[in-house]
Structure formats: C-alpha cells, structure tokens
Design an enzyme around this catalytic site. Sequence first.
Site, PDB file in Angstrom:
ATOM      1  N   ASN A  96       0.815  -1.217   0.000  1.00  0.00           N
ATOM      2  CA  ASN A  96       0.000   0.000   0.000  1.00  0.00           C
ATOM      3  C   ASN A  96       0.850   1.269   0.000  1.00  0.00           C
ATOM      4  O   ASN A  96       0.375   2.344   0.374  1.00  0.00           O
ATOM      5  CB  ASN A  96      -0.990   0.006   1.174  1.00  0.00           C
ATOM      6  CG  ASN A  96      -0.320  -0.212   2.518  1.00  0.00           C
ATOM      7  OD1 ASN A  96       0.903  -0.315   2.613  1.00  0.00           O
ATOM      8  ND2 ASN A  96      -1.111  -0.275   3.570  1.00  0.00           N
ATOM      9  N   ARG A 126       3.692   7.685  11.075  1.00  0.00           N
ATOM     10  CA  ARG A 126       3.191   7.234  12.368  1.00  0.00           C
ATOM     11  C   ARG A 126       3.030   8.448  13.276  1.00  0.00           C
ATOM     12  O   ARG A 126       3.893   9.326  13.321  1.00  0.00           O
ATOM     13  CB  ARG A 126       4.135   6.203  13.016  1.00  0.00           C
ATOM     14  CG  ARG A 126       4.108   4.824  12.369  1.00  0.00           C
ATOM     15  CD  ARG A 126       2.750   4.154  12.477  1.00  0.00           C
ATOM     16  NE  ARG A 126       2.704   2.835  11.865  1.00  0.00           N
ATOM     17  CZ  ARG A 126       2.299   2.587  10.629  1.00  0.00           C
ATOM     18  NH1 ARG A 126       1.919   3.580   9.835  1.00  0.00           N
ATOM     19  NH2 ARG A 126       2.262   1.358  10.167  1.00  0.00           N
ATOM     20  N   GLN A 155      -3.947   4.431  18.444  1.00  0.00           N
ATOM     21  CA  GLN A 155      -5.021   4.272  17.473  1.00  0.00           C
ATOM     22  C   GLN A 155      -5.977   3.175  17.927  1.00  0.00           C
ATOM     23  O   GLN A 155      -5.504   2.078  18.244  1.00  0.00           O
ATOM     24  CB  GLN A 155      -4.447   3.957  16.086  1.00  0.00           C
ATOM     25  CG  GLN A 155      -3.672   5.127  15.524  1.00  0.00           C
ATOM     26  CD  GLN A 155      -3.293   4.989  14.059  1.00  0.00           C
ATOM     27  OE1 GLN A 155      -2.951   5.958  13.425  1.00  0.00           O
ATOM     28  NE2 GLN A 155      -3.350   3.782  13.511  1.00  0.00           N
ATOM     29  N   HIS A 181      -6.962   6.680  10.173  1.00  0.00           N
ATOM     30  CA  HIS A 181      -5.838   6.067   9.456  1.00  0.00           C
ATOM     31  C   HIS A 181      -6.372   5.275   8.259  1.00  0.00           C
ATOM     32  O   HIS A 181      -6.635   4.076   8.345  1.00  0.00           O
ATOM     33  CB  HIS A 181      -5.059   5.159  10.402  1.00  0.00           C
ATOM     34  CG  HIS A 181      -3.738   4.731   9.856  1.00  0.00           C
ATOM     35  ND1 HIS A 181      -2.802   4.050  10.602  1.00  0.00           N
ATOM     36  CD2 HIS A 181      -3.165   4.882   8.637  1.00  0.00           C
ATOM     37  CE1 HIS A 181      -1.737   3.805   9.874  1.00  0.00           C
ATOM     38  NE2 HIS A 181      -1.941   4.303   8.661  1.00  0.00           N
TER      39      HIS A 181
END
Length: 400
Positions: A147, A285, A314, A333
């Site tokens: 990705n 991050r 998260q 995210h």
Amino acid sequence: MAKILCVLYPDPVDGYPPTYARDDVPQIERYFDGQTTPTPERIDFRPGELLGSVSGELGLRTFLEGAGHELIVTSDKDGPDSVFERELGDADVVISQPFWPGYLTAERIERAPKLKLALTAGIGSDHVDLQAAIEHGVTVAEVTYSNSISVAEHVVMMILALVRNYIPSHQWVLDGGWNIADCAARSYDVEGMQVGTVAAGRIGSAVLRRLKPFEVGLHYTDRHRLPPEVEQELGVTFHPSVESLVSVCDVVTINAPLHPETENLFDEALLAKMKRGAYLVNTARGKICDRDAVARACESGQLAGYAGDVWFPQPAPADHPWRTMPHHGMTPHVSGTSLSAQARYAAGAREILECWLDGRPIRDEYLIVDGGQLAGAGAHSYSPGDATGGSEEAERFTAG
C-alpha cells in the site's frame, strides 16, 4: 492445527457493503522497483471488496478452516477484557493492520507462549514490540510495498488540501455559503514552494516522483542516500540532517518508519526550526510527532497547517488535541487501506501464511524480525527497541 487471531477494524456503521461504487480495481503485477505483487497460490475474494473490516476477514476463512486451522476475527482489541486479550494466550499467529492495531506489547508477548508469527496486513510493524519479538523468537512479517503508492497518493492530496485551503472552502459549501474571501485568505499555490520528505524509501520516493510535475523544489533526508542518478532524475537535494531539511522547506512530509530513533522526532525544538507558516504532513506514524507540540504550533501559527491520518494511540481518544486544533486536515488512518490496497495486502497476508504453515521461507522483503534479529526489510528500516509504550490509551476511545 494453528490458531490464528486476527484483529481488524469494525464494519461500516450501516453494515457490510452489499455493492460497491466500482465493479473492479486495476490489477497490478509489479511495483515501481520491479518487486512482484503478492503471489499466493490462490485467493478466495474478489479484488475491490472491503477485506480489512471484521466481516471481510482478509478473505482468509475458507483457506484456513479448509486446512483445519482456527481463525478468530475481532475488532475488540483494547483492555484486559477484550477478545484480543482473552484469545491471545494460545494463539500461534496474530494478524493485525496498522489502521486499527492490535498492540503486541512486551507484556502481551510474554503472555502468549505459543506465538510464533506476528503478521502485519499492510506495512509498518511498530505496533509490535520488536525487541520483545527478537527476545522471544517471534517472526514479524509485513506485506512490504502493498500500500505504499496508496499512501503516497494520500500525501499529495493532503499537501494540496492544506496549501489550497480546500477543507474550510468545502465546508462553506456544506453550510450554504459563498464566502470566497474567507476561502482565499489562507489559500496559496504549491508551485514554487520547497517541499521535503523525511525518508525517501518506497513511499517517500513515490511522493517525490508525484510532486516533480508541480514545479516545486524537492528535498529529502534519509539514512540511506538515493543513488546519484535518481537524485539527478528527480532534481532532488539531499540533506544530511532533518534540521537542515526543515529549515528550508515550505512543506514537509514524514514518510519514515516509527522506531526508537524516530519517536517524537518532531518535538518543540524541531518544529521551531521550521519556517513560520510551513505545512507538515504525517502519514507515517503519529508518534513520530510530539502530540502537544504540534497542537501548540498550529495554535501559534508556527505551522500553517498539519495533516495526516496517523495518530497515537489508534484509535485516538475523543479528547486527542489533534481533533480540535486549528488548521488541521486529519483523517482516521485510511491512507493505506483503500479497496485497491486491501486486495494486495490481503493477498500478501495469505502468501505469508501459506509459506509459514507449509514451513517454506517467507519472502525476504516481507521479513521484519526473524531468527531472533532484525531481518529483511526490518534490518534496512528499523532499529531494535520498542515504540508501543502508551498504547493502552487506545482503550479510552471506546470509553468516550
């Protein structure tokens, strides 16, 4: 028989999609550097389906249960009473995504004596205590490159959204207004700006390639310098330190992995070295940035805007200051979990499982930790240590 514990994000609030906006997604066989996309023996899903949520199950159930293995899929991952905590003790494999991470802290690894493989469906394995994985002989693998371009596209989108003041302008439309002056008062052209990336690996270099046509000055810093011919092709300037880079850039994008050397890299002192009114985009991050220092920089005007889709922990609790600070373009995210990306990382997760269950070697480029040491992509990108400290705060997301 192996027990595979899989942590995925919850289904859409209106239920798992019965149909999709498009009938298919483009099929890609190789990435920019020639690495092949995942090559499992087969897949049991249609590319373009929502695979990253609980009902999607990464398309793994038929494969795993057909071979006699146990698959448990949950989104309940935080706190001592979570399904993740209850099922971890006898799990052989834990699968998680960076978007809704099942944090494998040292304490959790200690309580999972059978754990042999921590598999990241996607890229970025900082939700695993890599030092503990090294010490306990746990293999850590991720679907490298699956990705990366998805994230690079998201970076370019967020740069444009910040600099052109897109989000507040769109809000005027939703509110029924036509407030052109309000929209234009914070809108600039990207053309002619100096744009730099902190790290120029697969994502960072893809961002540079996509920004070159915008006629901007390009800059980068990385502990692995690009080959001279690549620097020349991109017209990019190398900086030996992040301080040197941020001092000349109007836009800075962070594309580095999180490990002890990058944790809280963008603190009060580094933000003060940036140009007043610079923009910062972080799809790497959240913990690479000091949470409160970023909020203060947006409030003071030191940063003209901050955008990204990564937080720490998260999911982010409701009172996380990035939700309410001014001039931000934050999203959950999502950059690396487009339906296109999911098809690749779900196939890669299956490829890794096929290899592990059959006792065959996992691709070197997928390895982060193996044989009690950093390996493969991990040896190139990470340093030993732990970046999971404080992740228990994610439990407050459901507490409100």
